[in-house]
Design a protein around this motif. Structure first.
Motif, PDB file in Angstrom:
ATOM      1  N   GLN A  95       0.828  -1.211   0.000  1.00  0.00           N
ATOM      2  CA  GLN A  95       0.000   0.000   0.000  1.00  0.00           C
ATOM      3  C   GLN A  95       0.857   1.254   0.000  1.00  0.00           C
ATOM      4  O   GLN A  95       0.544   2.244  -0.663  1.00  0.00           O
ATOM      5  CB  GLN A  95      -0.914   0.018   1.228  1.00  0.00           C
ATOM      6  CG  GLN A  95      -1.897  -1.143   1.250  1.00  0.00           C
ATOM      7  CD  GLN A  95      -2.781  -1.116   2.478  1.00  0.00           C
ATOM      8  OE1 GLN A  95      -3.396  -0.112   2.772  1.00  0.00           O
ATOM      9  NE2 GLN A  95      -2.835  -2.215   3.195  1.00  0.00           N
ATOM     10  N   ILE A  96       1.955   1.233   0.767  1.00  0.00           N
ATOM     11  CA  ILE A  96       2.852   2.396   0.803  1.00  0.00           C
ATOM     12  C   ILE A  96       3.546   2.559  -0.555  1.00  0.00           C
ATOM     13  O   ILE A  96       3.710   3.673  -1.062  1.00  0.00           O
ATOM     14  CB  ILE A  96       3.887   2.243   1.943  1.00  0.00           C
ATOM     15  CG1 ILE A  96       3.171   2.198   3.307  1.00  0.00           C
ATOM     16  CG2 ILE A  96       4.896   3.380   1.922  1.00  0.00           C
ATOM     17  CD1 ILE A  96       2.410   3.454   3.682  1.00  0.00           C
ATOM     18  N   LEU A 155       3.389   5.844  -2.896  1.00  0.00           N
ATOM     19  CA  LEU A 155       4.550   6.590  -3.392  1.00  0.00           C
ATOM     20  C   LEU A 155       4.524   6.664  -4.920  1.00  0.00           C
ATOM     21  O   LEU A 155       4.834   7.709  -5.505  1.00  0.00           O
ATOM     22  CB  LEU A 155       5.851   5.943  -2.896  1.00  0.00           C
ATOM     23  CG  LEU A 155       6.123   6.095  -1.391  1.00  0.00           C
ATOM     24  CD1 LEU A 155       7.340   5.282  -0.976  1.00  0.00           C
ATOM     25  CD2 LEU A 155       6.319   7.569  -1.012  1.00  0.00           C
ATOM     26  N   ALA A 156       4.141   5.563  -5.571  1.00  0.00           N
ATOM     27  CA  ALA A 156       4.072   5.557  -7.041  1.00  0.00           C
ATOM     28  C   ALA A 156       3.066   6.594  -7.518  1.00  0.00           C
ATOM     29  O   ALA A 156       3.287   7.301  -8.502  1.00  0.00           O
ATOM     30  CB  ALA A 156       3.700   4.164  -7.550  1.00  0.00           C
ATOM     31  N   ARG A 157       1.948   6.696  -6.812  1.00  0.00           N
ATOM     32  CA  ARG A 157       0.910   7.640  -7.224  1.00  0.00           C
ATOM     33  C   ARG A 157       1.361   9.088  -6.995  1.00  0.00           C
ATOM     34  O   ARG A 157       1.158   9.955  -7.858  1.00  0.00           O
ATOM     35  CB  ARG A 157      -0.382   7.352  -6.439  1.00  0.00           C
ATOM     36  CG  ARG A 157      -1.570   8.157  -6.888  1.00  0.00           C
ATOM     37  CD  ARG A 157      -2.877   7.522  -6.423  1.00  0.00           C
ATOM     38  NE  ARG A 157      -2.959   7.362  -4.976  1.00  0.00           N
ATOM     39  CZ  ARG A 157      -3.204   8.361  -4.128  1.00  0.00           C
ATOM     40  NH1 ARG A 157      -3.381   9.581  -4.587  1.00  0.00           N
ATOM     41  NH2 ARG A 157      -3.262   8.141  -2.838  1.00  0.00           N
ATOM     42  N   HIS A 162      10.881  -1.682  -8.181  1.00  0.00           N
ATOM     43  CA  HIS A 162       9.495  -1.326  -8.457  1.00  0.00           C
ATOM     44  C   HIS A 162       9.308   0.183  -8.637  1.00  0.00           C
ATOM     45  O   HIS A 162       8.516   0.619  -9.469  1.00  0.00           O
ATOM     46  CB  HIS A 162       8.598  -1.829  -7.320  1.00  0.00           C
ATOM     47  CG  HIS A 162       7.140  -1.748  -7.638  1.00  0.00           C
ATOM     48  ND1 HIS A 162       6.537  -2.582  -8.549  1.00  0.00           N
ATOM     49  CD2 HIS A 162       6.173  -0.914  -7.200  1.00  0.00           C
ATOM     50  CE1 HIS A 162       5.260  -2.276  -8.645  1.00  0.00           C
ATOM     51  NE2 HIS A 162       5.015  -1.261  -7.836  1.00  0.00           N
ATOM     52  N   LEU A 163      10.033   0.986  -7.859  1.00  0.00           N
ATOM     53  CA  LEU A 163       9.761   2.432  -7.851  1.00  0.00           C
ATOM     54  C   LEU A 163      10.821   3.298  -8.533  1.00  0.00           C
ATOM     55  O   LEU A 163      10.507   4.378  -9.027  1.00  0.00           O
ATOM     56  CB  LEU A 163       9.618   2.924  -6.402  1.00  0.00           C
ATOM     57  CG  LEU A 163       8.293   2.703  -5.699  1.00  0.00           C
ATOM     58  CD1 LEU A 163       8.325   3.402  -4.352  1.00  0.00           C
ATOM     59  CD2 LEU A 163       7.125   3.238  -6.529  1.00  0.00           C
ATOM     60  N   ALA A 164      12.059   2.866  -8.525  1.00  0.00           N
ATOM     61  CA  ALA A 164      13.132   3.777  -8.939  1.00  0.00           C
ATOM     62  C   ALA A 164      13.261   3.892 -10.452  1.00  0.00           C
ATOM     63  O   ALA A 164      13.070   2.917 -11.179  1.00  0.00           O
ATOM     64  CB  ALA A 164      14.453   3.307  -8.340  1.00  0.00           C
ATOM     65  N   ASP A 165      13.581   5.121 -10.918  1.00  0.00           N
ATOM     66  CA  ASP A 165      13.913   5.318 -12.332  1.00  0.00           C
ATOM     67  C   ASP A 165      15.393   5.029 -12.549  1.00  0.00           C
ATOM     68  O   ASP A 165      15.792   4.489 -13.557  1.00  0.00           O
ATOM     69  CB  ASP A 165      13.625   6.765 -12.752  1.00  0.00           C
ATOM     70  CG  ASP A 165      12.184   7.149 -12.467  1.00  0.00           C
ATOM     71  OD1 ASP A 165      11.291   6.390 -12.872  1.00  0.00           O
ATOM     72  OD2 ASP A 165      11.966   8.187 -11.806  1.00  0.00           O
ATOM     73  N   ARG A 166      16.194   5.455 -11.558  1.00  0.00           N
ATOM     74  CA  ARG A 166      17.620   5.178 -11.612  1.00  0.00           C
ATOM     75  C   ARG A 166      18.055   4.577 -10.290  1.00  0.00           C
ATOM     76  O   ARG A 166      17.421   4.805  -9.257  1.00  0.00           O
ATOM     77  CB  ARG A 166      18.403   6.459 -11.866  1.00  0.00           C
ATOM     78  CG  ARG A 166      18.426   6.830 -13.351  1.00  0.00           C
ATOM     79  CD  ARG A 166      19.533   7.818 -13.659  1.00  0.00           C
ATOM     80  NE  ARG A 166      19.540   8.916 -12.730  1.00  0.00           N
ATOM     81  CZ  ARG A 166      20.644   9.356 -12.114  1.00  0.00           C
ATOM     82  NH1 ARG A 166      21.799   8.762 -12.319  1.00  0.00           N
ATOM     83  NH2 ARG A 166      20.576  10.377 -11.292  1.00  0.00           N
ATOM     84  N   THR A 213       6.414  -8.534 -11.921  1.00  0.00           N
ATOM     85  CA  THR A 213       5.521  -7.392 -11.797  1.00  0.00           C
ATOM     86  C   THR A 213       6.101  -6.261 -12.641  1.00  0.00           C
ATOM     87  O   THR A 213       7.309  -6.117 -12.763  1.00  0.00           O
ATOM     88  CB  THR A 213       5.411  -6.920 -10.341  1.00  0.00           C
ATOM     89  OG1 THR A 213       6.712  -6.892  -9.760  1.00  0.00           O
ATOM     90  CG2 THR A 213       4.534  -7.847  -9.535  1.00  0.00           C
ATOM     91  N   ARG A 214       5.219  -5.488 -13.262  1.00  0.00           N
ATOM     92  CA  ARG A 214       5.671  -4.343 -14.044  1.00  0.00           C
ATOM     93  C   ARG A 214       6.073  -3.235 -13.087  1.00  0.00           C
ATOM     94  O   ARG A 214       5.427  -3.021 -12.069  1.00  0.00           O
ATOM     95  CB  ARG A 214       4.541  -3.867 -14.960  1.00  0.00           C
ATOM     96  CG  ARG A 214       4.967  -3.717 -16.395  1.00  0.00           C
ATOM     97  CD  ARG A 214       3.807  -3.424 -17.334  1.00  0.00           C
ATOM     98  NE  ARG A 214       2.479  -3.566 -16.767  1.00  0.00           N
ATOM     99  CZ  ARG A 214       1.767  -2.574 -16.224  1.00  0.00           C
ATOM    100  NH1 ARG A 214       2.275  -1.355 -16.161  1.00  0.00           N
ATOM    101  NH2 ARG A 214       0.554  -2.791 -15.763  1.00  0.00           N
ATOM    102  N   ARG A 215       7.160  -2.517 -13.427  1.00  0.00           N
ATOM    103  CA  ARG A 215       7.607  -1.444 -12.550  1.00  0.00           C
ATOM    104  C   ARG A 215       6.522  -0.389 -12.397  1.00  0.00           C
ATOM    105  O   ARG A 215       5.913   0.026 -13.371  1.00  0.00           O
ATOM    106  CB  ARG A 215       8.879  -0.800 -13.097  1.00  0.00           C
ATOM    107  CG  ARG A 215      10.015  -1.806 -13.222  1.00  0.00           C
ATOM    108  CD  ARG A 215      11.357  -1.152 -13.117  1.00  0.00           C
ATOM    109  NE  ARG A 215      11.540  -0.114 -14.107  1.00  0.00           N
ATOM    110  CZ  ARG A 215      11.729   1.167 -13.812  1.00  0.00           C
ATOM    111  NH1 ARG A 215      11.774   1.545 -12.555  1.00  0.00           N
ATOM    112  NH2 ARG A 215      11.885   2.049 -14.754  1.00  0.00           N
ATOM    113  N   GLY A 216       6.261   0.019 -11.185  1.00  0.00           N
ATOM    114  CA  GLY A 216       5.301   1.084 -10.929  1.00  0.00           C
ATOM    115  C   GLY A 216       3.849   0.649 -10.987  1.00  0.00           C
ATOM    116  O   GLY A 216       2.960   1.433 -10.678  1.00  0.00           O
ATOM    117  N   GLU A 217       3.578  -0.588 -11.385  1.00  0.00           N
ATOM    118  CA  GLU A 217       2.181  -1.003 -11.462  1.00  0.00           C
ATOM    119  C   GLU A 217       1.575  -1.051 -10.061  1.00  0.00           C
ATOM    120  O   GLU A 217       2.290  -1.165  -9.064  1.00  0.00           O
ATOM    121  CB  GLU A 217       2.049  -2.376 -12.128  1.00  0.00           C
ATOM    122  CG  GLU A 217       2.355  -3.540 -11.205  1.00  0.00           C
ATOM    123  CD  GLU A 217       2.148  -4.896 -11.874  1.00  0.00           C
ATOM    124  OE1 GLU A 217       1.992  -4.968 -13.093  1.00  0.00           O
ATOM    125  OE2 GLU A 217       2.166  -5.896 -11.128  1.00  0.00           O
TER     126      GLU A 217
END
Ligand code: ATP
Ligand code: ATP
Ligand code: MG
Ligand code: MG
Lengths: 318, 340
Positions: A187-188, A192-194, A215-219, B265-269
Motif C-alpha cells: 500500500q505504501i 509513493l508511485a501515485r 518497483h519504484l526507482a527510475d535510476r 511485476t511491471r515497474r510502478g504497477e
C-alpha cells in the motif's frame, strides 16, 4: 534541471576517542557524486553500513559533509535556513512507531511543518491537512486520534502526509517499508508511485529490498563502503549489472515463486570495516572477479552512456 | 513406518490482558518429519512466535497453554517439569532467534558460552568442549575459529553472530531446530548465505527444521512444506510449490499479490494489498476470521466457524470457497478502494 547535486562529498566520524587514547577515523562516505533531476526517483542500495543513511542526512542538511558539497536547487544545503530547507526536502524514516510524537493528535503532527513556518491561516492550514491526509489515504476521522491508535501502515502514511504537507521538492525515504508487513508495504509503494506520478515528486528511495527499489526507482545507485560503485537506469542495472558487487546484490533477491532456488552466493560474507577501507578497489577482498591491480589501484568511474561503474574487470553482457 | 518427529495438535495460547483474554494461537495442528523443513509464514502478530515458544516451553508467564498433543518422537512435552525442559532444550530441540544479541550473553566469550551449553548436557572435558566448538564454528563457515572463540558477541558482525547461534544450536546434535526469523536482521547477501547454511545442515544431518518468517521469498528457497497462519490459525498448509504456485486460501493469494517481483511485476504497477488490519478477537471465532478483509467473502463465510478441510491435492485449507486456481479474479486485490 537537477534539483539535487552531490559533488565529491565525504563524511568521516571520529570514533573511539577516550580521555587518553587518540580516536580513529571512520570513513562513512568516501567521495560521492550524484545528480538527481526533478521528478526523478533515485534508488540507493547497498549493504548495512555502506553509508546510505549518512548520505540521506547530508541531503537533508541534518549534517554537513566533511569535504565536497551538496546543493539543492542550485544552492549549497548549508546556505539555507532550517525552514527554507524544510520547504525543499523532507524525510520519511523507517520506523513509523518512534518517529511520531505520541502525545500529539494526528492533525497536529501533520500540520507541524507548515505551522512552524507560519504558512497560511489556521483554517487554510486545516484545509491543507485535510487535503494531504486524503491524498495519502487517511480517513478524515483520524485527525483527532493519537499515533498509538493507528496500525504501522497508517502511521507510515501519517509520516508521509507530514512530509508532504509543505509541498517539498524532494522526499528522502530511508527504508520506508522495512518495518511493515508485505500487505502494508504494497500500500505504501502504491501510494509513493501515485504521488510520484501525480505530483511530480522527486524521490530518494533508500532500501535494502531490491525488489522495492526495482518497483519504484527510475535510476539506481549501488553503494559499497562509502562509494557509489555503479549507477544507471533501473532496467539497465537490473538487466545487465557491470559491477560484480551489483551482480552479487541482485543474485541475493529471493523470489517467492514456486521452483525458486536459493541463490548461489559467490562473494565473501564480510563487509569491510569503514575504519580501515581496503586499498585499491574496496570490494576486491570479496570479489570473485578480482585480478591484477584490484588490490592496489582504486578504479575510476567508467562512463557508458547513461550509466557508470567503478571496476577494473566489469562483467560483460552479450 | 515411524511417526513424525514433532506432532502438534490443538495448540492454543491464551493471554490475559486488561479487560479480557486474547487468543493469539487458536488450535494449531501440524507435524514435522525428520529431515523436513516446515515454514510458518504470516503477518506480524499472527502467532508464529508464540507457537514456537510453546513448543520450546518458553511461553511468557502471562500466557496459558492448552494442547491435545505436543510430542517429540512420542514423548509428550505437555506439563513437562522445568528440569525436564532444561534437559530437552539445547539437547533435543534448539532454537535460533532473530536477534542473536538477545540469546548470546554479552559478557562471556563465544568459546565459553559454547562450552557451557555443551557441558550442561554432556560430561565432557573443557578441552573436548573447545574442540567441539571449533568443529562447529568451522562447520558454519566461520574463518579463523580459534580467534572467534576468544571474542565477545559485540565484536562480531550480525552475520557472524547468527552463524555462532547456528553453531550453538547444533552443539548437542538436536533432532529439531526452530529458527524464528533467522535472517530478518541481516543484509540480503548474508541472508542468502545463512539460508544456504541451514538448508545444507539440514540435508547433512536430517534434523527437522521449523522456519518462521513473514517473508515468502525466504521460505520459497528452503521449505518443503508451508503453513500459512492468519489470526492465530493455520489457514493453509501443504507442499511448498503447490502453495506458492496455486494458493487456495484468499489470504495466501493476497500475500503473493502484494510482493513486487523484479522481472514479473511491471515497474510502478499497482500492487495488490490486503485491506484493513487483523481484527483483535477475544472470544471463539463464530465465522471466518478473514471475512472482513477478503474480496471473495460470501454469505457462507459468516455462517459459522470454518474448519480446515482437505483439498484435492491433499493440502488443508480453511475457507468455505477455496480458490481453484482459475475462474477467480486476482485483480480483486488491486481494485479495492484505497481506504485504510
Ligand atoms: N554519528 C556517527 N558516528 C560515528 N559513526 C557513524 C555515525 N553515523 C554513521 N556512522 C558509521 O558510518 C557508516 C555508515 O553508516 P550509515 O548509517 O550511513 O549506513 P547505512 O548504509 O545507512 O546502513 P544500514 O543499512 O544499516 O542503515 C557505518 O559504519 C556507521 O557505523
Ligand atoms: N506477553 C504477551 N502479552 C500479551 N500479548 C502478547 C504477548 N506476546 C505476544 N502477544 C500477542 O500475541 C499475538 C501473537 O504474537 P506473536 O509474537 O506470536 O506474533 P508473530 O506472528 O511472531 O509476529 P511477528 O511477525 O511480529 O514476530 C500478537 O498479537 C501479540 O501482540
Ligand atoms: Mg541506514
Ligand atoms: Mg515473531
Amino acid at each position: 534541471m537537477n534539483v539535487l547535486e552531490v559533488r565529491g562529498a565525504t563524511k568521516t566520524y571520529d570514533v573511539g576517542k577516550t580521555l587518553v587514547g587518540a580516536g580513529r577515523t571512520l570513513h562513512a562516505l568516501r567521495g560521492i557524486d550524484l545528480a538527481v533531476r526533478k521528478g526523478e526517483t533515485l534508488g540507493l542500495v547497498g549493504e548495512s553500513g555502506c553509508g546510505k543513511s549518512t548520505l540521506a542526512r547530508l541531503i537533508l542538511g541534518i549534517e554537513g559533509p566533511t569535504s565536497g558539497n551538496v546543493t539543492l536547487a542550485g544552492k549549497p544545503v548549508g546556505g539555507y535556513g532550517r525552514l527554507e530547507r524544510a520547504k525543499l526536502v523532507q524525510p520519511v524514516f523507517q520506523d513509523p512507531y518512534s518517529s511520531l510524537n505520541p502525545r500529539m493528535r494526528i492533525a497536529r503532527i501533520v500540520a507541524a511543518p507548515i505551522e512552524v513556518r507560519g504558512i497560511g491561516t489556521a483554517s487554510s492550514r486545516r484545509e491543507r491537512v485535510r487535503a494531504v491526509m486524503n491524498a495519502v489515504g487517511l480517513p478524515e476521522h483520524f485527525t483527532e486520534v493519537y499515533p498509538s491508535q493507528l496500525s504501522g501502515g497508517q502511521r507510515q502514511r501519517v509520516a508521509i502526509a507530514r512530509a508532504l504537507v509543505g509541498e517539498p521538492e524532494i522526499l528522502v525515504c530511508d527504508e520506508p517499508t522495512s518495518a511493515l508487513d508485505v500487505s502494508v508495504q504494497s500500500q505504501i509503494l502504491n501510494l509513493l508511485a501515485r504521488l510520484k506520478r501525480e505530483l511530480g515528486l522527486t524521490l530518494i528511495l533508500i532500501s535494502h529490498n531490491l525488489a522495492v527499489v526495482h518497483h519504484l526507482a527510475d535510476r539506481v545507485a549501488v553503494m559499497y563502503l562509502g562509494r557509489i560503485v555503479e549507477h544507471g537506469p533501473t532496467e539497465a542495472i537490473f538487466g545487465a549489472p557491470r559491477h560484480p558487487y551489483t551482480a552479487a546484490l541482485l543474485a541475493s533477491v529471493l523470489s517467492p515463486r514456486p521452483g525458486a532456488r536459493l541463490p548461489e552466493m559467490r562473494v565473501g560474507a564480510e563487509f569491510p570495516s569503514p575504519l580501515a577501507p581496503p586499498p585499491g578497489c574496496a570490494f576486491h577482498p570479496r570479489c570473485p572477479c578480482a585480478g591484477e591491480g584490484c588490490a592496489t589501484i582504486d578504479p575510476d568511474e567508467t562512463r557508458d552512456g547513461p550509466r557508470g561503474y567503478r571496476c577494473h574487470y566489469p562483467l560483460a553482457h552479450a | 513406518m515411524t511417526g513424525p518427529l514433532l506432532e502438534v495438535r490443538g495448540l492454543k495460547v491464551e493471554i490475559a490482558v486488561p479487560g479480557g483474554m486474547t487468543r493469539p494461537v487458536r488450535g494449531v495442528d501440524f507435524s514435522v518429519a525428520a529431515g523436513e523443513t516446515l515454514a510458518i509464514v504470516g503477518e506480524s502478530g499472527c502467532g508464529k512466535s508464540l507457537t514456537s515458544l510453546a513448543i520450546m516451553g518458553l511461553l511468557p508467564r502471562a500466557a496459558r497453554l492448552a494442547a491435545e498433543t505436543i510430542a517429540l518422537k512420542g514423548l509428550s512435552l505437555i506439563g513437562l517439569s522445568e528440569s525436564g525442559w532444561r534437559r530437552l532444550r539445547g539437547e533435543r530441540i534448539a532454537m535460533i532467534f532473530q536477534d542473536p544479541m538477545t540469546a548470546l550473553d554479552p559478557c562471556y566469550r563465544i568459546g565459553d558460552q559454547m562450552a557451557e551449553v555443551l557441558r550442561q548436557h554432556r560430561p565432557v572435558s573443557a578441552e573436548a568442549a573447545r574442540q567441539r566448538a571449533l568443529e562447529l564454528l568451522t562447520r558454519v563457515g566461520i574463518s579463523s575459529p580459534e580467534q572467534r572463540l576468544t571474542q565477545f558477541p559485540h565484536q562480531l558482525s550480525g552475520g557472524l553472530r547468527q552463524r555462532v547461534m547456528i553453531a550453538m544450536a547444533l552443539l548437542c546434535e538436536p533432532e529439531l531446530i526452530i529458527a524464528d526469523e533467522p535472517t530478518t536482521a541481516l543484509d540480503v547477501t548474508i541472508q542468502a548465505q545463512i539460508l544456504h547454511l541451514l538448508a545444507e545442515i539440514q540435508r547433512d544431518t536430517g534434523i527437522g527444521l521449523i522456519l518462521i518468517s513473514h517473508d515468502l521469498g525466504v521460505v520459497a528457497g528452503v521449505a518443503h512444506r508451508i503453513a500459512v497462519m492468519y489470526g492465530g490459525e493455520i489457514v493453509e498448509i501443504g507442499e511448498r510449490d503447490a502453495i506458492l504456485g496455486r494458493p487456495l486460501h484468499p489470504y495466501t493469494e493476497g500475500l503473493m499479490h502484494s510482493i513486487p517481483v523484479p522481472g514479473e511485476t511491471r515497474r510502478g504497477e499497482t500492487l495488490g494489498f490486503i485491506p484493513g488490519t487483523v481484527p483483535r478477537q477475544t472470544g471463539e471465532l463464530t465465522r471466518c476470521g478473514f471475512l472482513e478483509r477478503c474480496p471473495y467473502a460470501t454469505g457462507r463465510s459468516a455462517a459459522g466457524p470454518v474448519p480446515l478441510r482437505e483439498a484435492a491435492d491433499g493440502r488443508l485449507v480453511r475457507c468455505v470457497l477455496p480458490l481453484d486456481g482459475s475462474g477467480r479474479d486476482p485483480a480483486a486485490w488491486t481494485r479495492q478502494a484505497e481506504g485504510v
